[in-house]
Design a protein around this motif. Structure first.
Motif: not given
Length: 270
Positions: A89-90, A194-198, A102-106, A94-96
């Motif tokens: 949960l990147d 607020g989400a570096a992966s995105l 927000f995103a999932i990163s793999i 934001n999510f809270l």
């Protein structure tokens, strides 16, 4: 329609299963119980559940691979095999706060001869928009089945640049302020979502023209770095070297914008 590798199919299945749970939990975010992990750094039950789902799905498909996890730390695997690098949960803050960004990163990190390592596959999934960004080494970067290319802009005055901002307990405020003071007067705008992966996925897709940040962890950037490079972009550390993960500092963009950003940062940090 572009064809996925078998590995990417495994990753896509895992993020979609975990993502559906995140969407459900996001809809009930006000009811979530959260535990404090550190100053201004919260872990939600959704974060933990998502990581457990991802590990379970990926272990079933590749039982001898190891993991580097934001929440669970390291799970050892066969050292001759690849390992997963996962942020479940990147964009936790934001999510809270009920902000749908927000995103999932793999990422998949493969061992090379001489102890070196290389990221060869990456996936960033945004559950709310159902956007799946992915890249495989030498196969390009994609959003679903659409090929991605970094922005073609060359003039900094037309560019939108993304970054992260230090906050309580995290980051070097003085350094960031010097860099911001050098970059902001030269560009059309600066964004902090607020989400570096995105952020990196959006550099790869040309939505942003460049990105800089320091203090990031491997799970924040591993997938995104591959994505930008496979979309024709450049990613380095602040010195212009090839150690953005190891040095925990990153500049990304097309060749011209990366070069100009690098010069501005180097001047600010002198």
């Amino acid at each position: 329609m572009v064809s996925h590798s078998g590995l990417l199919t495994v990753m896509e299945r895992a993020v979609r299963k975990a993502g559906s749970k995140l969407r459900r939990d996001f809809g009930e975010v006000e009811h979530l119980q959260v535990s404090r992990k550190g100053p201004a750094d919260f872990v939600s039950l959704a974060d933990k559940r998502c990581e457990e789902t991802l590990v379970e799905e990926l272990q079933r498909a590749r039982p001898d691979w190891g993991f580097l996890l934001e929440e669970g730390g390291m799970i050892e695997g066969d050292p001759t095999k690849p390992r997963w690098i996962i942020d479940p949960l990147d964009g936790t803050t934001n999510f809270l706060h009920g902000i749908p960004h927000f995103a999932i990163s793999i990422a998949v990190e493969e061992p090379l001869y001489g102890g070196r390592k290389e990221i060869t596959t990456g996936l960033v999934y945004q559950p709310i928009t159902d956007e799946s960004y992915w890249a495989e080494k030498n196969r390009g970067a994609w959003r679903h089945d659409q090929r991605l290319r970094v922005s073609a802009r060359r003039d900094m005055g037309e560019c939108l640049i993304a970054t992260g901002i230090p906050f309580m307990g995290h980051g070097d405020f003085a350094q960031w302020t010097r860099i911001f003071g050098a970059v902001a007067p030269s560009v059309a705008g600066i964004r902090r979502f607020g989400a570096a992966s995105l952020d990196l996925a959006h550099v790869a897709s040309g939505r942003y023209d460049g990105f800089w940040e320091s203090g990031l962890q491997p799970w924040d950037v591993a997938a995104g770095i591959l994505m930008v490079r496979e979309a024709g972009g450049f990613v380095t550390d602040f010195r212009g070297g090839d150690q953005p993960i190891e040095r925990r500092e990153i500049i990304a963009g097309n060749d011209a914008i990366h070069s100009k950003l690098h010069k501005l940062l180097a001047g600010a940090l002198r």
